[in-house]
Design an enzyme around this catalytic site. Structure first.
Site, PDB file in Angstrom:
ATOM      1  N   HIS A 237      50.846  -9.649  16.762  1.00  0.00           N
ATOM      2  CA  HIS A 237      51.157 -10.181  15.435  1.00  0.00           C
ATOM      3  C   HIS A 237      52.548 -10.819  15.413  1.00  0.00           C
ATOM      4  O   HIS A 237      52.752 -11.837  14.752  1.00  0.00           O
ATOM      5  CB  HIS A 237      51.097  -9.067  14.386  1.00  0.00           C
ATOM      6  CG  HIS A 237      49.723  -8.737  13.917  1.00  0.00           C
ATOM      7  ND1 HIS A 237      48.817  -8.057  14.704  1.00  0.00           N
ATOM      8  CD2 HIS A 237      49.090  -8.979  12.726  1.00  0.00           C
ATOM      9  CE1 HIS A 237      47.692  -7.889  14.025  1.00  0.00           C
ATOM     10  NE2 HIS A 237      47.832  -8.444  12.832  1.00  0.00           N
TER      11      HIS A 237
ATOM     12  N   ARG B 181      54.939  -4.953  11.379  1.00  0.00           N
ATOM     13  CA  ARG B 181      54.144  -4.188  12.342  1.00  0.00           C
ATOM     14  C   ARG B 181      54.718  -2.794  12.580  1.00  0.00           C
ATOM     15  O   ARG B 181      53.993  -1.844  12.839  1.00  0.00           O
ATOM     16  CB  ARG B 181      54.036  -4.950  13.665  1.00  0.00           C
ATOM     17  CG  ARG B 181      53.351  -6.268  13.562  1.00  0.00           C
ATOM     18  CD  ARG B 181      52.047  -6.148  12.792  1.00  0.00           C
ATOM     19  NE  ARG B 181      50.981  -5.580  13.604  1.00  0.00           N
ATOM     20  CZ  ARG B 181      49.823  -5.161  13.114  1.00  0.00           C
ATOM     21  NH1 ARG B 181      49.602  -5.201  11.812  1.00  0.00           N
ATOM     22  NH2 ARG B 181      48.893  -4.674  13.912  1.00  0.00           N
TER      23      ARG B 181
ATOM     24  N   HIS C 170      53.081  -0.766  15.747  1.00  0.00           N
ATOM     25  CA  HIS C 170      53.911  -1.144  16.893  1.00  0.00           C
ATOM     26  C   HIS C 170      55.256  -0.440  16.900  1.00  0.00           C
ATOM     27  O   HIS C 170      55.825  -0.119  15.849  1.00  0.00           O
ATOM     28  CB  HIS C 170      54.161  -2.658  16.896  1.00  0.00           C
ATOM     29  CG  HIS C 170      53.014  -3.449  17.404  1.00  0.00           C
ATOM     30  ND1 HIS C 170      52.658  -3.488  18.738  1.00  0.00           N
ATOM     31  CD2 HIS C 170      52.119  -4.235  16.760  1.00  0.00           C
ATOM     32  CE1 HIS C 170      51.596  -4.267  18.887  1.00  0.00           C
ATOM     33  NE2 HIS C 170      51.252  -4.728  17.700  1.00  0.00           N
TER      34      HIS C 170
ATOM     35  N   ASP D  15      58.077  -3.194  21.131  1.00  0.00           N
ATOM     36  CA  ASP D  15      56.910  -4.096  21.179  1.00  0.00           C
ATOM     37  C   ASP D  15      57.217  -5.375  20.413  1.00  0.00           C
ATOM     38  O   ASP D  15      56.893  -6.486  20.842  1.00  0.00           O
ATOM     39  CB  ASP D  15      55.685  -3.454  20.518  1.00  0.00           C
ATOM     40  CG  ASP D  15      55.234  -2.168  21.157  1.00  0.00           C
ATOM     41  OD1 ASP D  15      55.549  -1.943  22.332  1.00  0.00           O
ATOM     42  OD2 ASP D  15      54.569  -1.384  20.451  1.00  0.00           O
TER      43      ASP D  15
END
Length: 235
Positions: A155, A188, A194, A198
């Site tokens: 994303h 995220r 995440h 990340d």
């Protein structure tokens, strides 16, 4: 009249498909396994930071507005990305209203996404909601994403690559566009899908992917058409 309408619908359908086909596939993309460090080891200080950011994300969920944004950002699609960035640009990015921008952005982000495939498959990092055994903000996505590696954040690659590409189209609006792209990554962490590392890797992978895109002549033509279209729309 009916024949004309059908032809228009088919043309828009074909444009939508073409706008989501990558120009460059994962094998030709920069390989993040070779230029980024591996995800933090669970015994490292970097992982302790990842954990602290996870708890930061839980705190952010208490803000209803930020919570809703994180849920909205969780919809992974070219169409949703267009809706979100349309608010910043002040124009509706659609196949009908902005065909050149729509196609450039669709091709761009789907191509950038290819750069995340190899590192995700290589590391298959466990996601934070699985590690902590806690729910995310989007429970319907949990099962599918449990089989998809966490590092780097896809994303984030989507949001940051879109922001970089649209900044080139509308450089005078760069700050606002990039703020939305950066927000994708924060969302995220807030949503629980995440780790911060990340997300940080996602920003870098997206930047590398966009640089690679600019070495492709076909993409450069799409970008020039998008710039011209934006200029005409905002005169």
């Amino acid at each position: 009249m009916k024949k004309y309408t059908l032809t228009l619908i088919l043309c828009c359908f074909c444009l939508t498909l073409a706008a989501q086909d990558p120009l460059i596939f994962k094998e030709q993309m920069p390989n993040a396994v070779n230029f980024l460090p591996a995800p933090p080891d669970t015994a490292s200080a970097a992982f302790q930071y990842d954990k602290s950011q996870y708890f930061w994300g839980l705190e952010q969920r208490k803000n209803p507005e930020r919570r809703d944004i994180a849920i909205s950002d969780a919809v992974w699609s070219v169409e949703n990305t267009c809706i979100i960035f349309s608010e910043v640009l002040g124009i509706k990015i659609t196949p009908e209203n902005t065909p050149a921008i729509y196609k450039m952005l669709g091709v761009g982000v789907m191509t950038a996404d290819q750069a995340g495939i190899i590192p995700k498959e290589h590391y298959m990092r466990t996601r934070p909601y699985i590690f902590f055994e806690e729910p995310t903000l989007v429970p319907e996505d949990e099962e599918e994403l449990s089989h998809n590696g966490s590092y780097p954040s896809g994303h984030t690659i989507l949001g940051w690559s879109a922001a970089l590409l649209l900044t080139e189209v509308a450089p005078e609006m760069a700050d606002k566009i990039l703020a939305v792209g950066y927000r994708y990554g924060e969302s995220r962490v807030i949503a629980g899908f995440h780790w911060q590392s990340d997300v940080n890797a996602g920003y870098l992978v997206a930047s590398a992917a966009v640089a690679r895109l600019h070495a492709d002549k076909e993409f450069l033509q799409l970008m020039e058409a998008a710039k011209e279209e934006f200029e005409k729309l905002t005169k």
